[in-house]
Design an enzyme around this catalytic site. Structure first.
Site, PDB file in Angstrom:
ATOM      1  N   GLU A 272       0.843  -1.202   0.000  1.00 14.14           N
ATOM      2  CA  GLU A 272       0.000   0.000   0.000  1.00 14.14           C
ATOM      3  C   GLU A 272       0.874   1.246   0.000  1.00 14.14           C
ATOM      4  OE1 GLU A 272      -2.821  -0.380   3.197  1.00 14.14           O
ATOM      5  OE2 GLU A 272      -3.787  -2.104   2.263  1.00 14.14           O
ATOM      6  N   HIS A 291      -7.889   1.511   1.349  1.00 12.58           N
ATOM      7  CA  HIS A 291      -7.810   1.248   2.797  1.00 12.58           C
ATOM      8  C   HIS A 291      -8.575   2.317   3.597  1.00 12.58           C
ATOM      9  CE1 HIS A 291      -5.168  -0.874   6.016  1.00 12.58           C
ATOM     10  NE2 HIS A 291      -6.345  -0.521   6.518  1.00 12.58           N
TER      11      HIS A 291
HETATM   12  P1  NAD Z   1     -10.720  -9.174  16.502  1.00 13.68           P
HETATM   13  O1  NAD Z   1      -9.464  -9.517  17.220  1.00 13.68           O
HETATM   14  O2  NAD Z   1     -11.938  -8.801  17.288  1.00 13.68           O
HETATM   15  O3  NAD Z   1     -11.141 -10.367  15.501  1.00 13.68           O
HETATM   16  C1  NAD Z   1     -10.230 -11.119  14.770  1.00 13.68           C
HETATM   17  C2  NAD Z   1     -10.734 -12.562  14.738  1.00 13.68           C
HETATM   18  O4  NAD Z   1      -9.846 -13.326  13.895  1.00 13.68           O
HETATM   19  C3  NAD Z   1     -10.719 -13.234  16.117  1.00 13.68           C
HETATM   20  O5  NAD Z   1     -11.984 -13.820  16.385  1.00 13.68           O
HETATM   21  C4  NAD Z   1      -9.609 -14.294  16.004  1.00 13.68           C
HETATM   22  O6  NAD Z   1      -9.866 -15.453  16.778  1.00 13.68           O
HETATM   23  C5  NAD Z   1      -9.649 -14.586  14.513  1.00 13.68           C
HETATM   24  N1  NAD Z   1      -8.401 -15.204  14.023  1.00 13.68           N
HETATM   25  C6  NAD Z   1      -7.125 -14.938  14.378  1.00 13.68           C
HETATM   26  N2  NAD Z   1      -6.279 -15.732  13.700  1.00 13.68           N
HETATM   27  C7  NAD Z   1      -7.029 -16.528  12.906  1.00 13.68           C
HETATM   28  C8  NAD Z   1      -6.738 -17.552  11.971  1.00 13.68           C
HETATM   29  N3  NAD Z   1      -5.480 -17.950  11.731  1.00 13.68           N
HETATM   30  N4  NAD Z   1      -7.765 -18.163  11.343  1.00 13.68           N
HETATM   31  C9  NAD Z   1      -9.047 -17.803  11.597  1.00 13.68           C
HETATM   32  N5  NAD Z   1      -9.393 -16.832  12.469  1.00 13.68           N
HETATM   33  C10 NAD Z   1      -8.395 -16.192  13.109  1.00 13.68           C
HETATM   34  O7  NAD Z   1     -10.308  -7.989  15.516  1.00 13.68           O
HETATM   35  P2  NAD Z   1     -11.266  -6.918  14.805  1.00 13.68           P
HETATM   36  O8  NAD Z   1     -11.399  -5.704  15.655  1.00 13.68           O
HETATM   37  O9  NAD Z   1     -12.490  -7.628  14.337  1.00 13.68           O
HETATM   38  O10 NAD Z   1     -10.346  -6.527  13.551  1.00 13.68           O
HETATM   39  C11 NAD Z   1      -9.944  -7.493  12.603  1.00 13.68           C
HETATM   40  C12 NAD Z   1      -8.899  -6.948  11.665  1.00 13.68           C
HETATM   41  O11 NAD Z   1      -9.515  -6.054  10.750  1.00 13.68           O
HETATM   42  C13 NAD Z   1      -7.812  -6.099  12.324  1.00 13.68           C
HETATM   43  O12 NAD Z   1      -6.778  -6.892  12.850  1.00 13.68           O
HETATM   44  C14 NAD Z   1      -7.334  -5.229  11.188  1.00 13.68           C
HETATM   45  O13 NAD Z   1      -6.225  -5.813  10.545  1.00 13.68           O
HETATM   46  C15 NAD Z   1      -8.502  -5.191  10.218  1.00 13.68           C
HETATM   47  N6  NAD Z   1      -9.101  -3.846  10.091  1.00 13.68           N
HETATM   48  C16 NAD Z   1      -9.057  -3.208   8.874  1.00 13.68           C
HETATM   49  C17 NAD Z   1      -9.630  -1.958   8.722  1.00 13.68           C
HETATM   50  C18 NAD Z   1      -9.603  -1.227   7.399  1.00 13.68           C
HETATM   51  O14 NAD Z   1      -9.563  -0.006   7.396  1.00 13.68           O
HETATM   52  N7  NAD Z   1      -9.654  -1.909   6.269  1.00 13.68           N
HETATM   53  C19 NAD Z   1     -10.242  -1.334   9.812  1.00 13.68           C
HETATM   54  C20 NAD Z   1     -10.284  -1.997  11.034  1.00 13.68           C
HETATM   55  C21 NAD Z   1      -9.703  -3.254  11.164  1.00 13.68           C
END
Ligand code: NAD
Length: 336
Positions: A272, A291
């Protein structure tokens, strides 16, 4: 008398004014004035002298930066929920607290993920280009720009955490069947939404929409690869608002070009900003964005205020509300 000197915080980009005011009420604050991230030599120069670093996911806070920090650096407050840009192990070893901003961006990110799903299924970005480019010649075509229905279909959510669950709530409103895969069961989501826990293979085979919500970890890098894309339905859409490297872009290009899947909506990219000549951008069945899933006025302010509150707690010697590297408490216990 030296104890009365204000602590110093370096903020790596302009942040919403309410959050900046909050930081300035406590600390001497310096803000990097450019839109682009401060180069590594600047980060190194700053961590040698400041008490706190407030940063974004595009700042690479690796071991080299962390190990250059002086003894006074107590905290790194990231303005994002993901923190794969920070070397947590190096920070923990040095007794540096690392915090993130979970929760406050959940619904905003899920709103966007669902919007991207709809845009991808109903070809909204492509239709916009079609009208603007003067390609709209017949008034109404029975077979023109056909898309995929969303309502009543099956959605497969990979990563049923905060954002995955919020996405499932939106899907429920569209009467969708909800499948999910995660490393842990989410019984609350099963109960609330009737979500069904399945293995990844089943999810990929049975879903019309696959939406990714896992953090970027060694175990999730290229989780969606050639082999897994081949399991998906030919009519399926892949939506990624998590982190780019969770999907192997080369494999995705092949899948879209050769029709293994129908379309993709991508907010995040392996690199990115992505290259303007990324072959994915040449495909009409890709809906692209830079993003921006959490980018609403309200949420960006909430995130920055939360990051400021984390920083205040750290520099006042308390355990911050959103500490990521909990093991650091053994290396440097809080003063209060
Ligand atoms: P979270 O920690 O609440 O949820 C993540 C989930 O993924 C958890 O339930 C975890 O158990 C699961 N997980 C972890 N490793 C795994 C694997 N190998 N296989 C399957 N499941 C797995 O996090 P969240 O607040 O829901 O955010 C998730 C992600 O979204 C963040 O880490 C971030 O990278 C991304 N995000 C992107 C944006 C964007 O602007 N595009 C914005 C916010 C968050």
């Amino acid at each position: 008398m030296s104890g009365t000197a204000k602590k110093r915080v370096f903020v790596t980009r302009e942040i919403p004014s309410d959050a900046l005011k909050l930081l300035k009420s406590k600390f001497e604050v310096e803000v990097w004035p450019e839109e682009t991230p401060p180069p590594k030599n600047i980060l190194i120069e700053k961590v040698k002298v400041v008490d706190g670093l407030c940063c974004l996911l595009t700042d690479k806070i690796d071991a080299e930066v962390i190990n250059a920090a002086g003894e006074q650096l107590k905290g790194i407050s990231q303005i994002a929920v993901g923190y794969d840009n920070i070397d947590l192990e190096a920070a923990t070893k040095r007794g540096i607290y690392v915090t993130n901003t979970p929760g406050v961006l959940t619904d905003t990110t899920a709103d966007y993920a669902f919007a991207l799903l709809m845009a991808t299924a109903r070809r909204i970005a492509e239709a916009d280009r079609y009208v603007r480019d003067g390609r709209w010649k017949i008034p109404w075509g029975l077979m023109m720009m056909l898309g995929q229905d969303v309502w009543g279909k099956t959605i497969g959510i990979i990563g049923m955490g905060r954002i995955g669950t919020a996405m499932a709530r939106r899907a429920k409103g569209f009467n969708m069947k909800i499948l999910y895969y995660d490393v842990a069961r989410n019984e609350a989501a099963e109960k609330e939404l009737g979500a069904e826990y399945v293995d990844l293979e089943t999810l990929l085979k049975e879903s019309d929409f696959v939406s990714i919500h896992v953090p970027l970890l060694p175990s999730t890098r290229h989780l969606i690869n050639e082999e897994r894309l081949k399991l998906m339905k030919k009519t399926a859409c892949l939506i990624n608002t998590s982190r780019g490297p969770v999907v192997d872009e080369k494999a995705l290009y092949k899948a879209l070009k050769e029709g293994w899947i129908w379309a993709a909506g991508l907010d995040v990219w392996e690199k990115e900003p992505t290259d303007p000549d990324n072959p994915l951008l040449k495909l009409d069945n890709v809906t692209a964005s830079p993003h921006i899933a959490s980018a609403s006025y309200e949420t960006r302010t909430r995130m920055a205020i939360m990051a400021a509150e984390n920083m205040i707690a750290i520099l006042e010697g308390r355990v911050p509300p959103n500490l990521v590297n909990k093991e650091v408490l053994k290396v440097r216990p809080p003063e209060k």
